[in-house]
Design a protein around this motif. Structure first.
Motif, PDB file in Angstrom:
ATOM      1  N   HIS A 194       1.014  -1.064  -0.476  1.00  0.00           N
ATOM      2  CA  HIS A 194       0.364  -0.435  -0.178  1.00  0.00           C
ATOM      3  C   HIS A 194       1.068   0.766   0.166  1.00  0.00           C
ATOM      4  O   HIS A 194       1.708   1.719   1.211  1.00  0.00           O
ATOM      5  CB  HIS A 194      -0.827  -0.389   1.635  1.00  0.00           C
ATOM      6  N   LEU A 195       0.648   2.239  -0.869  1.00  0.00           N
ATOM      7  CA  LEU A 195       1.421   3.125  -1.134  1.00  0.00           C
ATOM      8  C   LEU A 195       1.063   4.245   0.282  1.00  0.00           C
ATOM      9  O   LEU A 195       0.012   4.105  -0.590  1.00  0.00           O
ATOM     10  CB  LEU A 195       1.097   3.574  -2.496  1.00  0.00           C
ATOM     11  N   LYS A 196       1.829   4.642   1.008  1.00  0.00           N
ATOM     12  CA  LYS A 196       1.169   6.090   1.933  1.00  0.00           C
ATOM     13  C   LYS A 196       1.117   7.039   1.881  1.00  0.00           C
ATOM     14  O   LYS A 196       0.683   7.836   2.041  1.00  0.00           O
ATOM     15  CB  LYS A 196       1.932   5.498   3.582  1.00  0.00           C
ATOM     16  N   GLU A 197       3.434   7.195   0.892  1.00  0.00           N
ATOM     17  CA  GLU A 197       3.449   8.282   0.679  1.00  0.00           C
ATOM     18  C   GLU A 197       4.475   8.341  -0.081  1.00  0.00           C
ATOM     19  O   GLU A 197       4.706   7.342  -0.939  1.00  0.00           O
ATOM     20  CB  GLU A 197       4.008   8.859   1.992  1.00  0.00           C
ATOM     21  N   ARG A 198       4.284   9.494  -0.856  1.00  0.00           N
ATOM     22  CA  ARG A 198       5.802   9.572  -1.903  1.00  0.00           C
ATOM     23  C   ARG A 198       6.669  10.751  -1.661  1.00  0.00           C
ATOM     24  O   ARG A 198       5.770  11.569  -0.228  1.00  0.00           O
ATOM     25  CB  ARG A 198       4.788   9.931  -3.317  1.00  0.00           C
ATOM     26  N   ALA A 199       7.825  11.058  -2.227  1.00  0.00           N
ATOM     27  CA  ALA A 199       8.874  11.835  -2.143  1.00  0.00           C
ATOM     28  C   ALA A 199       8.103  13.442  -2.692  1.00  0.00           C
ATOM     29  O   ALA A 199       7.427  13.071  -3.827  1.00  0.00           O
ATOM     30  CB  ALA A 199      10.176  12.312  -2.739  1.00  0.00           C
TER      31      ALA A 199
END
Length: 70
Positions: free
Chosen positions: A39-44
């Motif tokens: 699950h992708l939670k945060e991105r730069a």
């Protein structure tokens, strides 16, 4: 792996001591390992969701992705 990607797979990896990996943190993203998948939670801040997808060999669950705090 595509162009220096994250090199991850969708398998849960056992760590020493029998513990499972729960969170993957890189300079591109924070990804939570769940029973349903990654699950992708945060991105730069300067990275798009598509760039994270391109750098990741696994399918990602994507909903409500936030930007990493600086």
């Amino acid at each position: 792996m595509k162009g220096g990607g994250l090199g991850m797979s969708s398998d849960r990896k056992a760590l020493p001591g029998g513990k499972a990996l729960d969170l993957i943190t890189t300079d591109l993203a924070v990804i939570e390992v769940t029973p349903q998948g990654l699950h992708l939670k945060e991105r730069a801040r300067d990275v798009t969701v598509e760039q994270v997808r391109a750098a990741t060999e696994a399918d990602l669950i994507i909903d409500d992705v936030t930007v990493m705090p600086v």
